[in-house]
Design a protein around this motif. Structure first.
Motif, PDB file in Angstrom:
ATOM      1  N   MET A 358       0.831  -1.208   0.000  1.00 16.52           N
ATOM      2  CA  MET A 358       0.000   0.000   0.000  1.00 16.52           C
ATOM      3  C   MET A 358       0.867   1.261   0.000  1.00 16.52           C
ATOM      4  O   MET A 358       0.567   2.225  -0.709  1.00 16.52           O
ATOM      5  CB  MET A 358      -0.937  -0.012   1.212  1.00 16.52           C
ATOM      6  CG  MET A 358      -2.054  -1.041   1.125  1.00 16.52           C
ATOM      7  SD  MET A 358      -3.310  -0.851   2.420  1.00 16.52           S
ATOM      8  CE  MET A 358      -2.401  -1.431   3.852  1.00 16.52           C
ATOM      9  N   ARG A 359       1.932   1.237   0.777  1.00 13.61           N
ATOM     10  CA  ARG A 359       2.827   2.404   0.810  1.00 13.61           C
ATOM     11  C   ARG A 359       3.496   2.602  -0.554  1.00 13.61           C
ATOM     12  O   ARG A 359       3.631   3.734  -1.041  1.00 13.61           O
ATOM     13  CB  ARG A 359       3.866   2.226   1.909  1.00 13.61           C
ATOM     14  CG  ARG A 359       4.762   3.444   2.119  1.00 13.61           C
ATOM     15  CD  ARG A 359       5.753   3.208   3.251  1.00 13.61           C
ATOM     16  NE  ARG A 359       5.067   2.907   4.501  1.00 13.61           N
ATOM     17  CZ  ARG A 359       4.551   3.828   5.306  1.00 13.61           C
ATOM     18  NH1 ARG A 359       4.641   5.111   4.986  1.00 13.61           N
ATOM     19  NH2 ARG A 359       3.958   3.484   6.423  1.00 13.61           N
ATOM     20  N   GLU A 360       3.944   1.516  -1.180  1.00 19.14           N
ATOM     21  CA  GLU A 360       4.597   1.630  -2.485  1.00 19.14           C
ATOM     22  C   GLU A 360       3.635   2.176  -3.533  1.00 19.14           C
ATOM     23  O   GLU A 360       4.008   3.027  -4.354  1.00 19.14           O
ATOM     24  CB  GLU A 360       5.131   0.265  -2.917  1.00 19.14           C
ATOM     25  CG  GLU A 360       6.352  -0.189  -2.145  1.00 19.14           C
ATOM     26  CD  GLU A 360       6.834  -1.557  -2.588  1.00 19.14           C
ATOM     27  OE1 GLU A 360       6.070  -2.240  -3.315  1.00 19.14           O
ATOM     28  OE2 GLU A 360       7.964  -1.942  -2.211  1.00 19.14           O
ATOM     29  N   ALA A 368       0.751  10.384  -0.128  1.00 20.41           N
ATOM     30  CA  ALA A 368       1.178  10.175   1.253  1.00 20.41           C
ATOM     31  C   ALA A 368       0.373   9.035   1.852  1.00 20.41           C
ATOM     32  O   ALA A 368      -0.835   8.925   1.613  1.00 20.41           O
ATOM     33  CB  ALA A 368       0.990  11.451   2.070  1.00 20.41           C
ATOM     34  N   PHE A 369       1.037   8.205   2.660  1.00 22.32           N
ATOM     35  CA  PHE A 369       0.377   7.035   3.241  1.00 22.32           C
ATOM     36  C   PHE A 369       0.731   6.937   4.719  1.00 22.32           C
ATOM     37  O   PHE A 369       1.859   7.216   5.138  1.00 22.32           O
ATOM     38  CB  PHE A 369       0.817   5.758   2.517  1.00 22.32           C
ATOM     39  CG  PHE A 369       0.242   4.501   3.112  1.00 22.32           C
ATOM     40  CD1 PHE A 369      -1.044   4.104   2.799  1.00 22.32           C
ATOM     41  CD2 PHE A 369       0.983   3.739   4.003  1.00 22.32           C
ATOM     42  CE1 PHE A 369      -1.583   2.950   3.353  1.00 22.32           C
ATOM     43  CE2 PHE A 369       0.458   2.590   4.559  1.00 22.32           C
ATOM     44  CZ  PHE A 369      -0.834   2.193   4.226  1.00 22.32           C
ATOM     45  N   ARG A 370      -0.257   6.508   5.514  1.00 23.62           N
ATOM     46  CA  ARG A 370      -0.033   6.295   6.947  1.00 23.62           C
ATOM     47  C   ARG A 370      -0.940   5.173   7.406  1.00 23.62           C
ATOM     48  O   ARG A 370      -2.119   5.117   7.044  1.00 23.62           O
ATOM     49  CB  ARG A 370      -0.334   7.570   7.744  1.00 23.62           C
ATOM     50  CG  ARG A 370      -0.114   7.429   9.259  1.00 23.62           C
ATOM     51  CD  ARG A 370      -0.331   8.759   9.943  1.00 23.62           C
ATOM     52  NE  ARG A 370      -1.701   9.225   9.787  1.00 23.62           N
ATOM     53  CZ  ARG A 370      -2.707   8.886  10.596  1.00 23.62           C
ATOM     54  NH1 ARG A 370      -2.494   8.061  11.598  1.00 23.62           N
ATOM     55  NH2 ARG A 370      -3.918   9.370  10.383  1.00 23.62           N
ATOM     56  N   ALA A 371      -0.391   4.287   8.225  1.00 24.20           N
ATOM     57  CA  ALA A 371      -1.159   3.199   8.827  1.00 24.20           C
ATOM     58  C   ALA A 371      -0.661   3.006  10.251  1.00 24.20           C
ATOM     59  O   ALA A 371       0.513   2.679  10.464  1.00 24.20           O
ATOM     60  CB  ALA A 371      -1.018   1.909   8.021  1.00 24.20           C
ATOM     61  N   ALA A 372      -1.549   3.228  11.232  1.00 20.00           N
ATOM     62  CA  ALA A 372      -1.141   3.128  12.636  1.00 20.00           C
ATOM     63  C   ALA A 372      -2.383   3.009  13.504  1.00 20.00           C
ATOM     64  O   ALA A 372      -3.506   3.318  13.077  1.00 20.00           O
ATOM     65  CB  ALA A 372      -0.305   4.339  13.042  1.00 20.00           C
ATOM     66  N   TRP A 378      -7.702   1.021  14.313  1.00 19.45           N
ATOM     67  CA  TRP A 378      -6.577   0.949  13.358  1.00 19.45           C
ATOM     68  C   TRP A 378      -6.931   1.791  12.147  1.00 19.45           C
ATOM     69  O   TRP A 378      -7.938   1.548  11.495  1.00 19.45           O
ATOM     70  CB  TRP A 378      -6.311  -0.490  12.950  1.00 19.45           C
ATOM     71  CG  TRP A 378      -5.185  -0.622  11.949  1.00 19.45           C
ATOM     72  CD1 TRP A 378      -5.292  -0.696  10.609  1.00 19.45           C
ATOM     73  CD2 TRP A 378      -3.794  -0.657  12.249  1.00 19.45           C
ATOM     74  NE1 TRP A 378      -4.059  -0.784  10.030  1.00 19.45           N
ATOM     75  CE2 TRP A 378      -3.104  -0.767  11.018  1.00 19.45           C
ATOM     76  CE3 TRP A 378      -3.053  -0.617  13.421  1.00 19.45           C
ATOM     77  CZ2 TRP A 378      -1.735  -0.827  10.934  1.00 19.45           C
ATOM     78  CZ3 TRP A 378      -1.676  -0.687  13.356  1.00 19.45           C
ATOM     79  CH2 TRP A 378      -1.019  -0.790  12.116  1.00 19.45           C
ATOM     80  N   GLN A 379      -6.094   2.803  11.874  1.00 20.21           N
ATOM     81  CA  GLN A 379      -6.396   3.775  10.837  1.00 20.21           C
ATOM     82  C   GLN A 379      -5.448   3.604   9.655  1.00 20.21           C
ATOM     83  O   GLN A 379      -4.227   3.507   9.834  1.00 20.21           O
ATOM     84  CB  GLN A 379      -6.276   5.207  11.381  1.00 20.21           C
ATOM     85  CG  GLN A 379      -7.273   5.542  12.476  1.00 20.21           C
ATOM     86  CD  GLN A 379      -7.105   6.960  12.973  1.00 20.21           C
ATOM     87  OE1 GLN A 379      -6.045   7.570  12.807  1.00 20.21           O
ATOM     88  NE2 GLN A 379      -8.154   7.501  13.592  1.00 20.21           N
ATOM     89  N   VAL A 380      -6.044   3.571   8.483  1.00 20.29           N
ATOM     90  CA  VAL A 380      -5.286   3.577   7.237  1.00 20.29           C
ATOM     91  C   VAL A 380      -5.675   4.830   6.476  1.00 20.29           C
ATOM     92  O   VAL A 380      -6.871   5.066   6.227  1.00 20.29           O
ATOM     93  CB  VAL A 380      -5.582   2.321   6.385  1.00 20.29           C
ATOM     94  CG1 VAL A 380      -4.867   2.415   5.033  1.00 20.29           C
ATOM     95  CG2 VAL A 380      -5.145   1.062   7.119  1.00 20.29           C
ATOM     96  N   ARG A 381      -4.667   5.647   6.123  1.00 18.66           N
ATOM     97  CA  ARG A 381      -4.925   6.901   5.423  1.00 18.66           C
ATOM     98  C   ARG A 381      -4.014   6.988   4.196  1.00 18.66           C
ATOM     99  O   ARG A 381      -2.799   6.762   4.299  1.00 18.66           O
ATOM    100  CB  ARG A 381      -4.647   8.120   6.325  1.00 18.66           C
ATOM    101  CG  ARG A 381      -5.513   8.170   7.580  1.00 18.66           C
ATOM    102  CD  ARG A 381      -6.956   8.499   7.215  1.00 18.66           C
ATOM    103  NE  ARG A 381      -7.783   8.673   8.395  1.00 18.66           N
ATOM    104  CZ  ARG A 381      -8.459   7.695   8.988  1.00 18.66           C
ATOM    105  NH1 ARG A 381      -8.385   6.452   8.490  1.00 18.66           N
ATOM    106  NH2 ARG A 381      -9.195   7.933  10.053  1.00 18.66           N
ATOM    107  N   ALA A 382      -4.603   7.293   3.060  1.00 18.02           N
ATOM    108  CA  ALA A 382      -3.830   7.466   1.815  1.00 18.02           C
ATOM    109  C   ALA A 382      -4.370   8.682   1.083  1.00 18.02           C
ATOM    110  O   ALA A 382      -5.582   8.863   0.956  1.00 18.02           O
ATOM    111  CB  ALA A 382      -3.931   6.235   0.929  1.00 18.02           C
ATOM    112  N   GLU A 383      -3.461   9.534   0.640  1.00 17.74           N
ATOM    113  CA  GLU A 383      -3.806  10.709  -0.154  1.00 17.74           C
ATOM    114  C   GLU A 383      -3.123  10.570  -1.509  1.00 17.74           C
ATOM    115  O   GLU A 383      -1.897  10.543  -1.600  1.00 17.74           O
ATOM    116  CB  GLU A 383      -3.362  11.991   0.547  1.00 17.74           C
ATOM    117  CG  GLU A 383      -4.074  12.238   1.872  1.00 17.74           C
ATOM    118  CD  GLU A 383      -3.619  13.536   2.539  1.00 17.74           C
ATOM    119  OE1 GLU A 383      -2.684  14.166   1.994  1.00 17.74           O
ATOM    120  OE2 GLU A 383      -4.194  13.900   3.578  1.00 17.74           O
ATOM    121  N   LEU A 384      -3.929  10.486  -2.555  1.00 16.62           N
ATOM    122  CA  LEU A 384      -3.415  10.244  -3.897  1.00 16.62           C
ATOM    123  C   LEU A 384      -3.689  11.436  -4.796  1.00 16.62           C
ATOM    124  O   LEU A 384      -4.848  11.861  -4.918  1.00 16.62           O
ATOM    125  CB  LEU A 384      -4.071   8.994  -4.497  1.00 16.62           C
ATOM    126  CG  LEU A 384      -3.971   7.709  -3.679  1.00 16.62           C
ATOM    127  CD1 LEU A 384      -4.819   6.628  -4.307  1.00 16.62           C
ATOM    128  CD2 LEU A 384      -2.524   7.269  -3.566  1.00 16.62           C
TER     129      LEU A 384
END
Length: 393
Positions: A358-360, A368-372, A378-384
């Motif tokens: 997912m990060r790649e 930008a990607f964040r998972a924590a 549990w939050q997964v955030r991606a901005e494309l």
């Protein structure tokens, strides 16, 4: 410090020059007569010295030229030998071709200046055309070999530069090919992981539940989910195989997944996660009349949601998993929240490859990607980036 071993070609030139000089000397063929040393043997001394320095014309070109210059000057006091003069011209040539770059640049100018200066001085002194003849011979003996050597050296340097450029081009091409292969392998790994892990995780969880619970209804539901995921997984694998085959193959690539398939994707996750007490909610906040998104962006967003749902089915505790999709200001946002805590019942092991994939995907599009974990979520955030240029990473 000993001098380098003479090259065999230089030894052959030295022996040939000495042999020719001795033949000319034996027949009494001299360059001039009436010099200071008229003895017959005197012409052999410069000949022998010049033949000796010929052996180091390649290994010590500057030393050979210096000694050869003194020798040709001394030869003017004898009756002379044509072989001595010819070997001197070869020393001038070799000094330019094999000598240091600085010497190769200076020698043609120096020999040309010497020839012109000698001609002018003799014209003033003798005041006849013989001075022009002497100047011409001096130029032929020194300046002409130097110019020839400079031309040969320039061609040799140009050929070497071309060879180095060709090697560099081949190296860069090989590096590009290697990087392309690595990038393609990484892309294939992400696709295979996202496709296979989603379905196989559901199969593993439900097969475990069917084996651990001796209830016909539960077993029937588990087998139904297993069959659905098996069929869907096979269809995805056929699509990937079609994409990997040559265009002349029989397989026809299927449609690339897009955000329009999120409803079906969440529905499958709902069926897969029901045994673990999971509920799924999709909130699509995109503008209905918005411009279409680039295909790579939609594929990346779809795969990020797919992997997040797979991780939720495998690891999330009972609760509601929320998927939010938004598009604003040229940026597509993907947010997946799942319950975080100890999970009861069967689960599936993880390797962390999904988060890496997912990060790649996000970074390849410049996002930008964040998972924590944030408390019990549990939050997964991606901005494309969702503009047209995002389709060409």
């Amino acid at each position: 410090m000993s001098l380098p071993r003479p090259h065999r070609v230089d030894l052959l030139l030295s022996l040939s020059g000495l042999t020719c000089g001795l033949l000319l000397w034996s027949y009494g063929l001299y360059m001039t007569f009436g010099r200071v040393f008229e003895q017959r043997w005197a012409a052999l001394v410069p000949l022998a010295v010049m033949a000796s320095v010929e052996t180091v014309r390649r290994t010590a070109p500057r030393t050979a030229l210096f000694v050869g210059t003194l020798t040709i000057a001394g030869d003017q006091f004898t009756n002379g030998n044509l072989a001595t003069v010819l070997m001197f011209t070869d020393l001038v040539y070799a000094a330019v071709v094999y000598g240091p770059p600085a010497s190769a640049r200076r020698i043609p100018y120096t020999t040309g200046l010497i020839a012109v200066t000698l001609t002018v001085v003799l014209l003033v002194w003798w005041q006849n055309a013989y001075a022009l003849l002497v100047g011409m011979v001096t130029g032929m003996v020194s300046f002409l070999p130097a110019i020839t050597g400079a031309v040969v050296r320039n061609h040799r340097d140009a050929a070497e530069a071309a060879r180095l450029r060709a090697e560099q081009t081949a190296l860069l091409a090989e590096m590009d090919r290697t990087q392309a292969v690595v990038a393609e392998r990484a892309r294939m790994a992400r696709e295979l992981h996202d496709v296979v892990a989603n379905h196989l995780s559901a199969i593993a969880i439900h097969s475990t539940a069917a084996l651990s619970l001796d209830e016909p209804a539960t077993t029937h539901r588990a087998l139904t989910v297993i069959r659905e995921n098996s069929v869907a997984g096979l269809a995805e694998m056929r699509r990937l195989i079609g994409l990997l085959r040559d265009s002349a193959g029989e397989a026809v690539p299927g449609a690339v997944p897009s955000l329009d398939g999120l409803t079906e994707l969440v529905g499958r996750a709902r069926a897969n996660g029901s045994a673990g007490g999971l509920g799924f909610v999709l909130e699509d906040l995109r503008r209905p009349d918005g411009a279409p998104l680039p295909a790579p962006v939609e594929l990346a967003a779809y795969r990020i949601v797919q992997e997040s749902l797979t991780n939720a089915v495998k690891h999330a505790s009972p609760g509601t998993v929320t998927v939010r999709i938004g598009h604003r200001g040229g940026v597509l946002t993907v947010a997946v929240d799942s319950p975080y805590g100890k999970r009861p019942g069967p689960g599936a092991p993880g390797t962390g490859s999904g988060l890496i994939g997912m990060r790649e995907r996000t970074e390849l599009l410049g996002g930008a990607f964040r998972a924590a974990a944030s408390g019990a979520v549990w939050q997964v955030r991606a901005e494309l980036p969702a503009d047209e240029e995002a389709g060409n990473p």
